[in-house]
Design a protein around this motif. Structure first.
Motif, PDB file in Angstrom:
ATOM      1  N   HIS A  99     -32.516 152.425  28.891  1.00 48.35           N
ATOM      2  CA  HIS A  99     -33.803 152.454  27.207  1.00 48.35           C
ATOM      3  C   HIS A  99     -34.053 150.927  26.588  1.00 48.35           C
ATOM      4  N   THR A 139     -36.923 152.521  29.881  1.00 52.32           N
ATOM      5  CA  THR A 139     -37.342 154.156  28.830  1.00 52.32           C
ATOM      6  C   THR A 139     -37.345 153.543  27.684  1.00 52.32           C
ATOM      7  N   ASN A 141     -37.227 154.414  23.702  1.00 55.61           N
ATOM      8  CA  ASN A 141     -35.901 154.975  22.972  1.00 55.61           C
ATOM      9  C   ASN A 141     -36.789 155.359  21.803  1.00 55.61           C
TER      10      ASN A 141
END
Length: 435
Positions: A99, A139, A141
Motif C-alpha cells: 500500500h 494499491t 490505502n
C-alpha cells in the motif's frame, strides 16, 4: 547493514531436513508441469504485515523487535527498503506488494506524501534492477486515515472522493514506474455502517465512476496493468460492497466493468464471508475472473481477520486444485498477506513464518497435481452427473427439449432413484493425497 543477521539464503533441503531455516517441500527450480515450481506459485511478500506491523492487537501494544526502526520516519522508511529486499533475497521470493502508506510517511500534506513516495520508489527501483525482484501489485490505502471515516470512492464527502482519486492516480504512476503487473482496489471502508443514512445506489454508482476513471487513466499513461478487486464482507464496516466473489462480480457486470477487472481473493476474507477459499476461487473461475491470491488463514475460534500464515494443508490443496483448473495464476501470484503471531516477535520469526507458508503451498500444489493426474474429482463428478450424458439428460444439455417435453417425460418416469454420494469415504480417500 545486514538486518537479518546470521540467516543465510534459505535453500531446499528436502522433507527429511531438520533445519528450520530450510525449505523441506518448496524447491523453486524443480520442474513441475513443464516449468519451475516458482513460476507456478509466484510467491510475493506483503510490505504491510512484514515491514510495518508492530505486533499490536486490540488488547496490547506493539511487541515486535525490528532492527530498521529509527526516530525519523523517513530514515525508517529507507531502512525498510533495504531490510525488505534483504528478506526477499534470503527467502528467494521474486515478487512483492505494498500500500502507498506502507512504504513512505504521509508527512503534512499530499504534496509531501507524494515526494516521499518518489524517494522511496526510486530506491525500490534500484533494488529491483539489482535483484530482478518484481512488483506483483500495489494499491492505495483509502481506509486508515481519519479522512476516510466513511470510505474513499464511496464517501459521502466529495472532497474525500477527490483526495482518494489523487492517491490512486499516484499509485498508477508508481505502478508504471516499477513495472507493476497488477493494481488492486481493496475497499477497506467502501461500505456502510448503517443503511438508515446510506444512499447505496449513489455510493455504488460513485464507486463505478471511480473505477472507470482509473481505467481511463491507465490507458492515458500507457500502463497495461491488470486491475483487481479484493472482496471482503465486513470489518471495519458493517457491510462492504465487495462482500465476496459473487457480489463483486455482480457489481462488475452491472457497471460493464467485467472486461477490465479480475479478483484478488484472500483466504481469511472468504472465511469471514462464510465461504471456503476454494469456493471463492471456484466462483471466480466460473466467470474467468481469477486474478491473484492473498495467502493466509483465519482462526476457527476467532471472528475477525487474524491473517495467520497458511499452514492448513487441506485448505491449501483444495485451493490449488482450483488454481490448476484455472490454468494457473499469472500475472497474479500468491501474496503472503499474513502476519506473525504476537508471540512470534523476533526478527527470525519473519523468516520462519514465510518458510512455513511456502512449504505448505508447495505441498498443497504437489497434492493438487496428483489429484488432477488421478482424475480424483473428475471421476467423482462424471459418475455423479452421468444422467446428463445420454437420454433426456443429454437433450437438456443440448438444448433440444422444452418444458412440455420434460413434463411428458416426467409423467412416464415417476419412479425416480437417486444414488448415494458416499461423501464420507470420498473425504477419507482425499486424506490419502494430503497427509
Amino acid at each position: 547493514m545486514e538486518y537479518f543477521k546470521g540467516i543465510e539464503k534459505i535453500v531446499y533441503e528436502g522433507p527429511k531436513s531438520s533445519n528450520d531455516f530450510a525449505y523441506r517441500h518448496y524447491d523453486a527450480d524443480e520442474i513441475v508441469l513443464g516449468k519451475p515450481m516458482k513460476e507456478h506459485l509466484r510467491f510475493g511478500l506483503a510490505y504491510w504485515h512484514t515491514m510495518t506491523n508492530g505486533g499490536n492487537d486490540p488488547f496490547g501494544d506493539a511487541v515486535n523487535e525490528r532492527t530498521w526502526v529509527e526516530n525519523d520516519p523517513m530514515v525508517t522508511a529507507i531502512n525498510r527498503v533495504d531490510a525488505f529486499f534483504e528478506l526477499l533475497e534470503k527467502l528467494g521470493v521474486e515478487y512483492f506488494c505494498f500500500h502507498d502508506v506502507d512504504i513512505a510517511p504521509q508527512g503534512n500534506s499530499l504534496e509531501e506524501f507524494f515526494e516521499n513516495l518518489d524517494v522511496i520508489t526510486d530506491l525500490m527501483k534500484e533494488k529491483m534492477a539489482q535483484t530482478g525482484i518484481k512488483l506483483l501489485w500495489n494499491t492505495a490505502n483509502l481506509f486508515t486515515h481519519p479522512r476516510f471515516l466513511n470510505g474513499g470512492a464511496t464517501s459521502n464527502n466529495a472532497d474525500v472522493y477527490a483526495y482518494s482519486a489523487a492517491q490512486v492516480k499516484k499509485g498508477l504512476e508508481l505502478s508504471k514506474k516499477l513495472g507493476g503487473q497488477n493494481y488492486v482496489f481493496w475497499g477497506g471502508r467502501e461500505g456502510y455502517e448503517s443503511l438508515l443514512n446510506t444512499d447505496m445506489n449513489l455510493e455504488l454508482d460513485n464507486m463505478a465512476r471511480f473505477f472507470k476513471m482509473a481505467i481511463a487513466y491507465k490507458k492515458k499513461i500507457g500502463h497495461d496493468v491488470q486491475f483487481l478487486i479484493e472482496p471482503k464482507p465486513k470489518e471495519p464496516t458493517t457491510h462492504q460492497y465487495d462482500f465476496d466473489a459473487a457480489t463483486s462480480l455482480a457489481f462488475l457486470q452491472k457497471y460493464d466493468l467485467q472486461d477490465d477487472f479480475k479478483l484478488n481473493l484472500e483466504a481469511n476474507h472468504a472465511t469471514l464471508a462464510g465461504h471456503t477459499f476454494e469456493h471463492e476461487i471456484a466462483v471466480a473461475n466460473t466467470y474467468n475472473a481469477l486474478g491473484s491470491l492473498d495467502a493466509n488463514q483465519g482462526h476457527p475460534l476467532l471472528g475477525w481477520d487474524t491473517d495467520e500464515f497458511p499452514t492448513n494443508l487441506m485448505d491449501v490443496t483444495l485451493a490449488m486444485v482450483e488454481v490448476l483448473d484455472a490454468g494457473g495464476i499469472a500475472p497474479g501470484g500468491i501474496n503472503f498477506d499474513a502476519k506473525v503471531r504476537r508471540t512470534s516477535f523476533a526478527m527470525d520469526d519473519l523468516v520462519l513464518a514465510h518458510i512455513a507458508g511456502m512449504d505448505t503451498f508447495a505441498r498443497g500444489f504437489k497434492a493438487a497435481i496428483k489429484l488432477k493426474e488421478d482424475k480424483f474429482f473428475t471421476n467423482l463428478k462424471e459418475e455423479r452427473y452421468a444422467s446428463f450424458k445420454s437420454g433426456i439428460g443429454k437433450e437438456i444439455i443440448d438444448g433440444t427439449t422444452d418444458l412440455e417435453s420434460l413434463a411428458a417425460y416426467a409423467m412416464e418416469h415417476q419412479d425416480i432413484t437417486n444414488k448415494s454420494g458416499h461423501i464420507e469415504i470420498v473425504k477419507s480417500k482425499l486424506n490419502d493425497y494430503i497427509y
